[in-house]
Design a protein around this motif. Structure first.
Motif, PDB file in Angstrom:
ATOM      1  N   ARG A  52      11.026  -3.041   0.272  1.00 55.48           N
ATOM      2  CA  ARG A  52      11.385  -1.988  -0.677  1.00 55.48           C
ATOM      3  C   ARG A  52      12.787  -1.439  -0.491  1.00 55.48           C
ATOM      4  NH1 ARG A  52       6.700   2.267  -0.011  1.00 55.48           N
ATOM      5  NH2 ARG A  52       4.952   0.833   0.122  1.00 55.48           N
ATOM      6  N   THR A  76       4.926  -5.589  -0.449  1.00 55.02           N
ATOM      7  CA  THR A  76       5.606  -5.335  -1.730  1.00 55.02           C
ATOM      8  C   THR A  76       6.247  -6.625  -2.263  1.00 55.02           C
ATOM      9  OG1 THR A  76       6.282  -3.248  -0.659  1.00 55.02           O
ATOM     10  CG2 THR A  76       6.840  -3.506  -2.962  1.00 55.02           C
ATOM     11  N   PRO A  97       0.995  -5.722  -3.968  1.00 54.64           N
ATOM     12  CA  PRO A  97       0.150  -4.610  -4.428  1.00 54.64           C
ATOM     13  C   PRO A  97      -0.722  -4.997  -5.620  1.00 54.64           C
ATOM     14  CG  PRO A  97       2.448  -4.282  -5.082  1.00 54.64           C
ATOM     15  CD  PRO A  97       2.415  -5.533  -4.251  1.00 54.64           C
ATOM     16  N   LYS A 136      -6.070  -7.540  -0.952  1.00 52.88           N
ATOM     17  CA  LYS A 136      -5.774  -6.138  -0.633  1.00 52.88           C
ATOM     18  C   LYS A 136      -6.392  -5.323  -1.763  1.00 52.88           C
ATOM     19  CE  LYS A 136      -1.579  -3.257  -0.445  1.00 52.88           C
ATOM     20  NZ  LYS A 136      -0.271  -3.227   0.230  1.00 52.88           N
ATOM     21  N   THR A 164      -5.924  -0.366   1.021  1.00 58.72           N
ATOM     22  CA  THR A 164      -4.634   0.237   1.376  1.00 58.72           C
ATOM     23  C   THR A 164      -4.218   1.173   0.247  1.00 58.72           C
ATOM     24  OG1 THR A 164      -4.014  -1.864   2.416  1.00 58.72           O
ATOM     25  CG2 THR A 164      -2.257  -0.278   2.057  1.00 58.72           C
ATOM     26  N   GLY A 166      -3.629   5.514   0.433  1.00 63.09           N
ATOM     27  CA  GLY A 166      -4.450   6.710   0.612  1.00 63.09           C
ATOM     28  C   GLY A 166      -5.444   6.596   1.753  1.00 63.09           C
ATOM     29  N   GLY A 186      -2.171   0.966   6.115  1.00 60.46           N
ATOM     30  CA  GLY A 186      -1.718   2.329   5.849  1.00 60.46           C
ATOM     31  C   GLY A 186      -0.409   2.651   6.525  1.00 60.46           C
ATOM     32  N   SER A 187       0.282   3.620   5.934  1.00 57.29           N
ATOM     33  CA  SER A 187       1.576   4.036   6.489  1.00 57.29           C
ATOM     34  C   SER A 187       1.429   5.190   7.470  1.00 57.29           C
ATOM     35  CB  SER A 187       2.518   4.430   5.346  1.00 57.29           C
ATOM     36  OG  SER A 187       1.969   5.517   4.636  1.00 57.29           O
TER      37      SER A 187
HETATM   38  O1  LIG Z   1       4.307  -1.593  -1.061  1.00 52.51           O
HETATM   39  C1  LIG Z   1       3.244  -2.179  -1.273  1.00 52.51           C
HETATM   40  O2  LIG Z   1       3.142  -3.406  -1.344  1.00 52.51           O
HETATM   41  C2  LIG Z   1       2.040  -1.409  -1.480  1.00 52.51           C
HETATM   42  O3  LIG Z   1       1.050  -1.950  -1.847  1.00 52.51           O
HETATM   43  C3  LIG Z   1       2.048   0.003  -1.210  1.00 52.51           C
HETATM   44  C4  LIG Z   1       1.586   0.356   0.204  1.00 52.51           C
HETATM   45  O4  LIG Z   1       0.545  -0.438   0.625  1.00 52.51           O
HETATM   46  C5  LIG Z   1       1.225   1.769   0.231  1.00 52.51           C
HETATM   47  O5  LIG Z   1       2.358   2.518  -0.103  1.00 52.51           O
HETATM   48  C6  LIG Z   1       0.693   2.265   1.525  1.00 52.51           C
HETATM   49  O6  LIG Z   1      -0.042   3.371   1.188  1.00 52.51           O
HETATM   50  P1  LIG Z   1      -0.131   4.703   2.046  1.00 52.51           P
HETATM   51  O7  LIG Z   1      -0.733   4.328   3.351  1.00 52.51           O
HETATM   52  O8  LIG Z   1      -0.974   5.602   1.226  1.00 52.51           O
HETATM   53  O9  LIG Z   1       1.288   5.190   2.186  1.00 52.51           O
END
Ligand SMILES: O=C(O)C(=O)C[C@H](O)[C@H](O)COP(=O)(O)O
Length: 216
Positions: A52, A76, A97, A136, A164, A166, A186-187
């Motif tokens: 990204r 991504t 995603p 995913k 993944t 939330g 998850g982040s």
């Molecule tokens: O960039 C990608 O390929 C995605 O699919 C998005 C990420 O998987 C989410 O941004 C993680 O989500 P959070 O753990 O809620 O931050």
């Protein structure tokens, strides 16, 4: 186009290494290397580096060449060009995603395993039809959470998911308890503010907590 048995088995082995796959975004290679070491030291060796930022490929490449004991995927992945670039940088698996028909073709033909994103029963069926066994589930929370995945188990028993979007330490157990979930992404284990501050010990502590979560 094919999700071959060999790549499916490789993906299964990668996903079996840890209950949580950190989803990571880096603005420079050095913080990528330090974060990867911190997560590995906390017990999370499988990492997804999102494509990204302008430096993401550089960060991915630096982790691959400088950090022992980790398995790096590219996240991504949206376009065919990303597939090639990620593999050249050393990605050992690819994550998206969602999917387009072009991306399914490019991803499933890649020499490394591809974990495509889905959010609905219809999308999951399109992958199952092409022979995929893993997807995913994104964005897991907004798309319906554990209840949605539980409902997919009866009609699609051979498809396994990595929820993944939330997911966090508190709700991860309700996903990991499901038969069709192998691990979660998850982040939360490597938050942007800790990376910016260089709080590697803080990231190791979050990883250690997450690594204790039980996958089925
Ligand atoms: O960039 C990608 O390929 C995605 O699919 C998005 C990420 O998987 C989410 O941004 C993680 O989500 P959070 O753990 O809620 O931050």
């Amino acid at each position: 186009m094919s999700f071959t048995l060999a790549k499916t088995e490789r993906l299964a082995a990668i996903l079996a290494q840890a209950p949580v796959i950190p989803v990571l975004t880096f603005d420079d290679a050095a913080s990528g290397v330090a974060t990867a070491k911190a997560l590995r030291d906390g017990g999370l060796p499988v990492l997804e580096v999102t494509l990204r930022t302008p430096k993401s490929l550089e960060a991915l490449q630096a982790i691959v060449s400088e950090v022992e004991g980790v398995t790096i995927g590219a996240g991504t992945v949206l376009e065919t060009e990303h597939v090639q670039a990620a593999i050249q940088a050393g990605a050992e698996f690819l994550v998206s995603p969602g999917v387009s028909s072009r991306l399914i073709a490019a991803g499933s033909e890649a020499p490394v395993p591809f974990l495509p994103g889905v959010a609905t029963a219809s999308e999951a069926m399109q992958l199952a039809e092409r022979g995929a066994n893993f997807a995913k589930f994104f964005p897991a929370g907004p798309a319906g959470g554990p209840a949605y995945l539980k409902a997919l188990l009866a009609p699609l028993p051979n498809l396994h998911f990595v929820p993944t979007g939330g997911v966090d330490l508190a709700n991860a157990p309700s996903y990991l308890a499901l038969k069709n979930v192998v691990s979660v992404g998850g982040s939360w284990v490597a938050p942007a503010d800790l990376i910016a501050r260089g709080d590697w010990a803080g990231i190791t502590a979050l990883a250690r907590e997450a690594s204790k979560l039980k996958a089925r």
